[in-house]
Scaffold this motif. Structure first.
Motif: not given
Length: 174
Positions: A29-42, A47-57
């Protein structure tokens, strides 16, 4: 003779480069993209990258088990190691239909992040491969949070099933 890992990776890379290998970003969704791309969301992106990595494994492991029911642990381990690598994540990400994302995402992402499909460079420095793979894992983690594990598995199956066939053939050929 090249090591087994490299032989499998080369076969997968060649399969991804073929024009008939197509991939589309999972729909966020646009809301999720906005959350991911927010400058303050590093930190949240990490954390989401860690989750994505574990889920792919887990997803790749499950898919290997289902797609190759008589496989040995040695086969599964070798295929998963390559299929779940930054090199493969980066190559798959480069083939994603980046034009299917909202305009705000296109303005944020760069060639360095996702490449440009077939025109993506053949060789990227490790830092660019890692950055692309991390972004890929972040998108998948966000997709899981938005749509659930079943949707993520279905998306992964569509992309990875043909790559597993190629990886298995390379394993036995080697």
């Amino acid at each position: 003779m090249i090591p087994l890992h490299r032989a499998i990776q080369n076969a997968i890379t060649e399969a991804i480069r073929k024009p008939d290998f197509e991939a589309a970003l999972p729909p966020l969704s646009d809301a999720t993209w906005a959350k991911l791309l927010a400058g303050s969301a590093g930190e949240e992106r990490e954390r989401i990258e860690f989750l994505g990595d574990a889920l792919m494994y887990a997803t790749i492991g499950t898919l290997l088990y289902e797609q190759i029911p008589q496989g040995s642990p040695h086969l599964y381990t070798n295929l998963r190691a390559v299929l779940h690598s930054n090199a493969v994540f980066s190559r798959v990400a480069e083939k994603l239909d980046i034009l299917a994302v909202p305009d705000m995402v296109l303005k944020y992402l760069s060639k360095k992040d996702f490449g440009e499909g077939a025109s993506a460079p053949t060789f990227k420095p490790y830092t660019e491969v890692k950055a692309t793979a991390d972004l890929f894992e972040t998108v998948l983690g966000a997709y899981y949070l938005e749509r659930g594990f079943g949707a993520l598995c279905n998306w992964v199956i569509g992309i990875y099933r043909p790559l597993i066939y190629v990886a298995e053939a390379a394993f036995y050929k080697w």
